[in-house]
Scaffold this active site. Structure first.
Site, short mmCIF file in Angstrom:
data_model
loop_
_atom_site.label_atom_id
_atom_site.label_comp_id
_atom_site.label_asym_id
_atom_site.label_seq_id
_atom_site.Cartn_x
_atom_site.Cartn_y
_atom_site.Cartn_z
N ASN A 59 -11.11 -9.66 -16.38
CA ASN A 59 -10.95 -8.58 -15.40
C ASN A 59 -9.59 -7.93 -15.59
O ASN A 59 -8.74 -8.42 -16.32
CB ASN A 59 -11.13 -9.07 -13.96
CG ASN A 59 -10.11 -10.14 -13.58
OD1 ASN A 59 -8.91 -9.98 -13.80
ND2 ASN A 59 -10.58 -11.24 -13.01
N ASP A 176 -2.33 -13.36 -0.19
CA ASP A 176 -3.50 -12.62 -0.66
C ASP A 176 -4.70 -13.55 -0.85
O ASP A 176 -5.44 -13.44 -1.83
CB ASP A 176 -3.20 -11.87 -1.95
CG ASP A 176 -4.22 -10.75 -2.22
OD1 ASP A 176 -4.89 -10.32 -1.24
OD2 ASP A 176 -4.33 -10.30 -3.38
#
Length: 358
Positions: A59, A176
């Site tokens: 990714n 996060d």
């Protein structure tokens, strides 16, 4: 993607003194300057990216592109994360320095491990070689047909809390946490990843960046613009993840910060002087025209979970950060000791790799 030919004489990284100075121009905090200086010696002997064969792209995110790669010497498969440098005029991005520093220091079964720093042809080409893991939890939940069993959910949340508790005990806030940043191995082990926004914190607390945590997992105190926050922001994210694993749907899907806060109040009720005294002192609190909604409606979304499961979920998603349960206390919750017991990771289900080969 073409494979990089292996150099017969293995390259090593040889950072010149003026390059070190250029990197250190970055406006780091004092501790981070000291840490990066300490990396100069290891860098002088780190390996070249030519030692790895890139197989495919896993990714690409805000902080870099990640490849699946193979160590040519050992044939080990690793995740090779290239640090983005396009906008950096003065060295390595501060987010990457923090990520390297945190991952070098945190050693836990439920936290992804960095293996080494790898350099490309020049100082602006830097990689982190990390353990390769087959799935991220978000991608996995999108492709599997059946939801996780209660015992499997318990194992996943227990592992997540183990990793978070270890982080917080070592004075690190992730900032996060979300299902896309949780990795799942084919041995049933969950690992926390993507530490690009992670920060060390101390006592007394100091102001930190407000624009952290993906919106749907962001704690109410952050949505209300506080700069003084605690590891409790990670706990809220854990609660959102717990709910998502149970239902296979994101719990709070706001379209903006205001909409996200509105969805939170509709589900959990509006705060009062008694339930959250500090709420009314938060920067954006005065802009909310609060209608009196005293009821917590969370149970209506999860009517079939046990009372203990709901109680833990509710404590993780406590509006008031000072009353929110800690990771270490959550691990002692009766939920983890009632039947069904957490499933042994070795007995957890496995699937073919969910990474798309591009």
């Amino acid at each position: 993607m073409s494979n990089i030919q292996e150099n017969e004489n293995k390259e090593t990284c040889n950072i010149k003194e003026n390059e070190n100075k250029e990197i250190l121009k970055e406006n780091f905090k004092n501790k981070e300057k000291q840490y990066f200086s300490s990396l100069r010696s290891p860098y002088s002997a780190c390996r070249s990216v030519d030692c790895f064969k890139k197989l495919y792209t896993i990714n690409e995110g805000a902080f870099g592109v990640v490849y699946c790669a193979q160590d040519k010497e050992t044939e080990e498969i690793v995740a090779l994360k290239k640090i983005k440098m396009e906008r950096e005029r003065e060295g390595i991005p501060i987010t990457s320095v923090r990520e390297i520093k945190v991952l070098m220091e945190l050693k836990h079964d439920n936290i992804v491990q960095i293996k080494e720093i790898v350099l490309g042809k020049n100082i602006n080409s830097i990689f982190m070689a990390m353990e390769f893991i087959d799935h991220d939890l978000r991608g996995l939940m999108e492709v599997i047909k059946k939801p996780f069993l209660p015992s499997e959910i318990k194992t996943l949340i227990q592992q997540l809390l183990n990793g978070v508790s270890y982080m917080h005990d070592n004075w690190v806030i992730h900032r996060d946490l979300k299902t896309a940043n949780l990795l799942y191995t084919n041995k049933g082990v969950l690992k926390i990843a993507d530490f690009g926004l992670a920060r060390e914190y101390g006592s007394p607390l100091k102001p930190l960046s407000k624009g952290v945590v993906t919106l749907w997992y962001r704690a109410p105190e952050l949505l209300l613009d506080t700069e003084i926050y605690t590891p409790a922001i990670d706990i809220w994210s854990v609660g959102c993840i717990f709910a998502e694993i149970i239902s296979k749907e994101v719990l709070l899907q706001g379209s903006s910060e205001i909409d996200q806060m509105d969805k939170i109040f509709k589900l959990f009720g509006t705060p009062t002087e008694k339930s959250w005294p500090a709420f009314f002192k938060l920067p954006l609190a005065k802009y909310f025209n609060l209608t009196d909604q005293p009821y917590n409606n969370l149970k209506s979304k999860f009517p079939h979970i046990t009372d203990n499961a709901f109680d833990l979920l509710n404590k993780l998603l406590e509006l008031n950060p000072e009353a929110r349960i800690s990771a270490s206390d959550a691990l002692k919750h009766p939920y983890f000791f009632e039947n069904p017991q957490p499933r042994d990771p070795l007995l957890m289900p496995t699937w073919p790799s969910s990474h798309k080969k591009t």
